[in-house]
Design an enzyme around this catalytic site. Sequence first.
Site, PDB file in Angstrom:
ATOM      1  N   HIS A  39       0.805  -1.210   0.000  1.00 21.15           N
ATOM      2  CA  HIS A  39       0.000   0.000   0.000  1.00 21.15           C
ATOM      3  C   HIS A  39       0.844   1.268   0.000  1.00 21.15           C
ATOM      4  O   HIS A  39       0.319   2.365  -0.171  1.00 21.15           O
ATOM      5  CB  HIS A  39      -0.998  -0.018   1.167  1.00 21.15           C
ATOM      6  CG  HIS A  39      -2.175  -0.915   0.873  1.00 21.15           C
ATOM      7  ND1 HIS A  39      -3.445  -0.663   1.301  1.00 21.15           N
ATOM      8  CD2 HIS A  39      -2.256  -2.064   0.149  1.00 21.15           C
ATOM      9  CE1 HIS A  39      -4.264  -1.611   0.880  1.00 21.15           C
ATOM     10  NE2 HIS A  39      -3.553  -2.479   0.183  1.00 21.15           N
ATOM     11  N   SER A  73      -0.208  -1.067  -6.223  1.00 22.48           N
ATOM     12  CA  SER A  73      -0.108  -2.325  -6.948  1.00 22.48           C
ATOM     13  C   SER A  73       0.539  -2.123  -8.311  1.00 22.48           C
ATOM     14  O   SER A  73       0.381  -1.075  -8.941  1.00 22.48           O
ATOM     15  CB  SER A  73      -1.503  -2.912  -7.148  1.00 22.48           C
ATOM     16  OG  SER A  73      -2.043  -3.309  -5.923  1.00 22.48           O
ATOM     17  N   LYS A  91     -14.709  -8.208  -7.405  1.00 23.83           N
ATOM     18  CA  LYS A  91     -13.943  -9.053  -8.336  1.00 23.83           C
ATOM     19  C   LYS A  91     -13.218 -10.166  -7.568  1.00 23.83           C
ATOM     20  O   LYS A  91     -13.177 -11.318  -8.007  1.00 23.83           O
ATOM     21  CB  LYS A  91     -12.946  -8.201  -9.122  1.00 23.83           C
ATOM     22  CG  LYS A  91     -12.348  -8.961 -10.296  1.00 23.83           C
ATOM     23  CD  LYS A  91     -11.621  -8.039 -11.273  1.00 23.83           C
ATOM     24  CE  LYS A  91     -11.041  -8.850 -12.418  1.00 23.83           C
ATOM     25  NZ  LYS A  91     -10.381  -8.028 -13.425  1.00 23.83           N
ATOM     26  N   ASP A  92     -12.667  -9.818  -6.413  1.00 26.48           N
ATOM     27  CA  ASP A  92     -12.025 -10.843  -5.583  1.00 26.48           C
ATOM     28  C   ASP A  92     -13.047 -11.879  -5.127  1.00 26.48           C
ATOM     29  O   ASP A  92     -12.725 -13.064  -4.981  1.00 26.48           O
ATOM     30  CB  ASP A  92     -11.357 -10.204  -4.356  1.00 26.48           C
ATOM     31  CG  ASP A  92     -10.015  -9.562  -4.714  1.00 26.48           C
ATOM     32  OD1 ASP A  92      -9.514  -9.830  -5.823  1.00 26.48           O
ATOM     33  OD2 ASP A  92      -9.468  -8.813  -3.885  1.00 26.48           O
ATOM     34  N   GLU A 118       5.514 -34.046  -0.313  1.00 26.94           N
ATOM     35  CA  GLU A 118       4.266 -33.518  -0.851  1.00 26.94           C
ATOM     36  C   GLU A 118       4.558 -32.813  -2.173  1.00 26.94           C
ATOM     37  O   GLU A 118       5.669 -32.339  -2.409  1.00 26.94           O
ATOM     38  CB  GLU A 118       3.671 -32.521   0.137  1.00 26.94           C
ATOM     39  CG  GLU A 118       3.167 -33.167   1.396  1.00 26.94           C
ATOM     40  CD  GLU A 118       1.893 -33.932   1.154  1.00 26.94           C
ATOM     41  OE1 GLU A 118       0.812 -33.386   1.343  1.00 26.94           O
ATOM     42  OE2 GLU A 118       1.978 -35.108   0.760  1.00 26.94           O
TER      43      GLU A 118
END
Lengths: 426, 257, 189
Positions: free
Chosen positions: A216, A220, A244-245, A288
Amino acid sequence: MAGLHKSDIKNPVLNWIDTRMPVFTMMEKEYGSFPTPKNFNYFWNFGALAMVTLAIMIVTGIFLAMNYTPNTEMAFDSVQRIMRDVNYGWLIRYVHQNGASMFFIVVYVHIFRGLYYGSYKAPRELLWIIGVALLLAMMATAFMGYVLPWGQMSYWGATVITNLFSAIPLVGTDIVQWLWGGFSVSNPTLNRFFSLHYLMPFVIVGLVFLHVVALHITGSNNPLGIDVKSPQDTLPFHPYYTVKDSVGLCVFLAIFAAIVFFAPNMLGDPNNFIPANPLQTPADIVPEWYFLPFYAILRSVPNKLGGVAMMFGSIAVLFVLPWLDTSRVRSARFRPIYRPLVFVLVAAVVVLGMVGAHRPEGIWVVLGRVATTYYFLHFLVILPALGILEKPLPLPESISNPVLPRRGGGGGPLPGGVPAAPMEKP
Amino acid sequence: MSASTLLRRLLPAAMAASVLLAAPAVRAEEALPHEHWSFSGIFGGLDLAAAQRGFQVYNEVCSSCHSMNLLHYRDLAGIGLTAQQIKDIAASKTVPGPLDDNGDETTRPGTPADVFKAPYKNSKAAGAAFGGAAPPDQSVLLNAREGGADYIYGILTGYVDPPAGFKVPDGLYYNEYMPGHLIHMPQPLHDDQVTYADGTKATVAQMAHDVTTFLYWTSNPEAVTRKRMGVRVVLFLVLMAGLTYTVKRQIWSDVEH
Amino acid sequence: MAELAAAGTGGHHGAHGGDGRRDFLRLITASGAVIGVGAIAWPLIDSMNPSKDVLALSSVETDLTPIELGSGITVVWRGKPIFVRHRTEKEIKEAEDVQMSQLIEPQPDSERVKAGHAQWIVLIGICTHLGCVPLGNKPTDPRGEWGGWFCPCHGSQYDTSGRVRHGPAPLNLYIPPYAFESNTKIKIG
């Protein structure tokens, strides 16, 4: 600077709180009106998805810990008791077990996004470094968590991974015994792994907070990789990106749920349904899936110390990536040579994953070495050289006007020697 | 093709590839038989009659060597036995009781809350009885073997004569589906070894099918509930994805992008 | 999901579509999010309820045949001591004949035993004063003035029906839920 905050919040109770501790103003600023580039694609969902997955892991983990017993005599049975007797225990455990895989899928896509669009470049170097630290913390947490069910893979995975440290000259053996709290992976090891597995997620939460703070400050990145120039380039985070998220989150949760409910053991190893037996190693020890590429790098080097060094080096190189990549253009869209090479890198990592799943014989040894070589070549040689050799495509004028600058000659690469628009200061 | 379309196409492939990696190397043995299982697939349930017959096979055959330490008699409600049937089965077993006033061990009839009675006191005793190779606990055996149900079924039905020239050492047996073909367990099932109450003919294949169904249940007692819940949860989430996408389209409708 | 709920009521208005239809859609979406969060919360909450292995031990069956006339045994039920006492004719008569006015918490004996099984009294063996376990199951234990139980902590005394007769305990000993499976077997819980 002391003094009450002048709050704009209407609700009197919230206003009272906000005046004394402006958390609501802060939330509004950072997640409400926060100016966000308007051209994100769905790759920009994955940060939020990772955050939600972290929350899911912590919550399910807390409830699992209420029923888990970190003792070598009881651990395996206590996990099975969760699966059989605790109300919805199977659900909570399968979410947690598969959540680890989902977390890595999300984070690996998130990292790919960063690589492809150059999100690690100035001024976001620190943001990236915190992210790599997050990856390391996640790996440590996942590794220790995998030991807790105390099956055969838990035990032998713990044995093999902790033994890596024995490669350190002089003090290796002492370090390994210190990690174990004994002379093999045993009850003290399980106890401390449980304690640390419970602690680490909160360290991760702290790092995520720093990651977001750093984000922030710089703002971005975006698919074009160019800086925000005017308010026309941005949208308020809410409601545009919250919604949107949310779309991405629903799709992600649907996939997650499908795995949990229909194929919860798909990503697991049958050997982990056999209680740990320190006297018998399973025929195929495989970590894994999310560790397979690193495991393959480890095995590609015929020297013990060398293999360990390369494996840790494969993460370490990411820390210095912002300075290895000398190009002044962020997004791969405008880097004609870099763009295919990112996919070669992805292919190399996928190949390494496949190599890690197979016994180191025949073609797999060769493939492992080739892919390992490319991995390091990509970061240590190609990226520094590309900054000099590559001619970037002309950059658009701005996010809201994503056409090429007219003087650039319409679409073709810039004439030799002319740098593409450098990273403008915001 | 723009970079983002390319990415959108490549990404799922890369993700699928990495998921597939988790599937460990295919075993170079005989291909396992493919039985039709009531429990396979997203909508698979559990053939309770087969599971109950399978319990009978376990109870009368397997349990003389194999323990099942994670199962309690009360759990049998999961394959449709009534409370009274469970009580009777439990009561027919003699289990260790509390220490008496002299500190000596006692025995008592089992209750539904008891763990399935083990054939041997502990794994050491079981190992001693079988020359060191203790029969594995069967609670989660099906999940613990690659190939799952097909593998268990294969082993139970895979006792055939060894090919010419294959030397079978003493104390070992030839099995088509065992990795390496040598197994410590002698052929456990023989035709008409048990008498099914429902009149089903107890062939080796039938018993193997039934006991495998039972073992699927002991390994995954939550499976039926899990899948049924899963269908609802996934449908709900898909619906929510559609709804949020519509809302997203509305909210974004005035943005040029 | 919370974000989603917020988005549903968000103040931004698009240019297209009827307002009513759009608001309805957002309301549905937000409600769906709330339902989803609720559905996630329930399994977590329910996981803290008693599990199946705990519930399986929530009732115990007790065989009454070994209990001699005039003495009692203690069985453990849900972590608590349960007194099961085989009362003599004399003890039953004493319990039945007492005047209600003499009792601290008046209750007839018939309400404290199962009809037809007056020789058996089943009690939670925890003193209602401060939670000690009273003495009196064995005939050789101190049983207090009323022949029932005597709490060694603060001297509370109970009669053969488990009713408090002498303080400081304020209430009679509690009766656990139980039923006769047969004449010689009870199921507690």
